[in-house]
Write a protein that holds these residues in place. Structure first.
Motif: not given
Ligand SMILES: *Cc1c(COP(=O)(O)O)cnc(C)c1O
Length: 339
Positions: A178-179, A199-202, A29, A152, A128, A31, A77, A35
């Motif tokens: 995610s998560h 999906r992974v960002g953090t 991810v 999500h 959400r 966005k 997203l 980060y």
């Molecule tokens: C931001 C987001 C993520 C990633 O979240 P992180 O906590 O940064 O890994 C995954 N899915 C959706 C829909 C998001 O908006």
């Protein structure tokens, strides 16, 4: 004389490789402020990882990752809404996958951009965006190209919820999650009859905290006494000591705080203590001098901050680098060092 983000490139990339290895079907991810690293850089790193798809937050960020060199598929997203001109234009872009979270929007997209690539989001306990699970079981998907179902989850996503929601849709398509923890995701993926993505960002970019750090530079030092007025607001110094001016201010997002979830008694006590300090004009800054965080002498300026150091020594001199504790998702450094 800037706010600098130092990256230990080998270590940062080793962590990314580890996540790539642990999470089959990883979707990086990229966005917002990237980060803290910027969207350009995350686009480049994603290309290095060799993944086939990345996710951005909003339609405007598609151009940003492409200008960073990304040429694969991009998932947007934030769900599509009528009236978003750019998101609507991207429905015709064959490398863009649009998230849709309402049945009416699926119908509209089928009409204005038949064959558009979409992921339909299912509402989770996050509450959400998303269609209700029972709507997912009767959604008409004629006219769109269904790429998957999105789930999500909250920060501590539960495998049980993911499995329950995975039963909702009637049409077979990949699940985009995610998560979930690595183990929970693996167990979901093993049992899934369809391909899975996560999906992974953090955890991907910020997961190894030893791989990056932020520093500011000391720009000026002035001796002050208790009677000296200072700053835009001409407040008095709290005691004899020094004003230390460092790089890093509101333009960088320094000391911007989002509300902290007040989860337990300890967190509430910290919030109260911080409030008391603020009320005495001694708000603690995120800048560490001599191994300790020092108070702001006044609220941060656009590119610099005035700190107060009590006592006979300012602890630092012009040109010194000092550590800054930043929240990476709200910080924009002037330069990135180490790549
Ligand atoms: C931001 C987001 C993520 C990633 O979240 P992180 O906590 O940064 O890994 C995954 N899915 C959706 C829909 C998001 O908006």
């Amino acid at each position: 004389m800037t706010l600098s983000l130092h990256i230990d490139a080998a270590r940062w990339r080793a962590h990314q490789e580890q996540v790539l290895h642990d999470v089959r079907g990883l979707v990086p991810v990229a966005k917002g402020n990237g980060y803290g690293f910027g969207l350009d850089l995350l686009a480049q790193e994603s290309s290095r990882l060799g993944v086939d798809v990345i996710a951005v937050g909003i339609a405007q960020e598609v151009a940003a990752v492409r200008s960073g060199g990304w040429d694969g598929d991009v998932v947007v997203l934030n769900p599509w809404r009528p009236g978003d001109a750019l998101a609507t234009a991207l429905l015709d872009d064959h490398r863009v996958i649009t998230t849709v979270s309402r049945a009416d929007d699926v119908d509209q997209i089928a009409e204005i951009a038949p064959g558009a690539r979409v992921i339909v989001e299912i509402l989770t306990s996050m509450r959400r965006h998303g269609i209700l699970p029972d709507e997912a079981s009767r959604l008409s998907l004629d006219g769109v190209n269904l790429e998957g179902w999105a789930i999500h989850l909250p920060a501590t996503g539960s495998l049980e919820e993911a499995l329950r929601l995975a039963h909702a849709p009637h049409a077979e398509a990949p699940f985009w999650l995610s998560h979930l923890s690595v183990d929970d995701y693996r167990s979901f993926a093993e049992d899934s009859p369809v391909p899975t993505r996560m999906r992974v960002g953090t955890r991907l970019w910020l997961g190894d905290k030893q791989a990056y750090r932020t520093t500011a530079t000391v720009l000026d030092v002035h001796r002050v006494s208790r009677v000296t007025s200072l700053g835009y607001h001409q407040s008095k110094a709290p005691s004899d000591g020094f004003i230390v001016v460092v790089s890093g201010g509101t333009a960088h997002g320094v000391a911007l705080a989002a509300p902290v979830p007040q989860r337990n008694a300890r967190q509430r006590l910290i919030t109260v203590a911080e409030g008391v300090l603020s009320a005495t004009g001694q708000a603690l800054s995120p800048f560490s001098l001599g191994g300790k965080k020092r108070p702001f002498a006044e609220p941060p300026h656009m590119h610099s901050s005035m700190l107060f150091v009590a006592g006979k020594s300012p602890l630092v001199k012009v040109g010194d680098e000092v550590d800054v504790t930043v929240r990476m998702t709200t910080t924009t450094p002037d330069e990135i060092v180490g790549l």
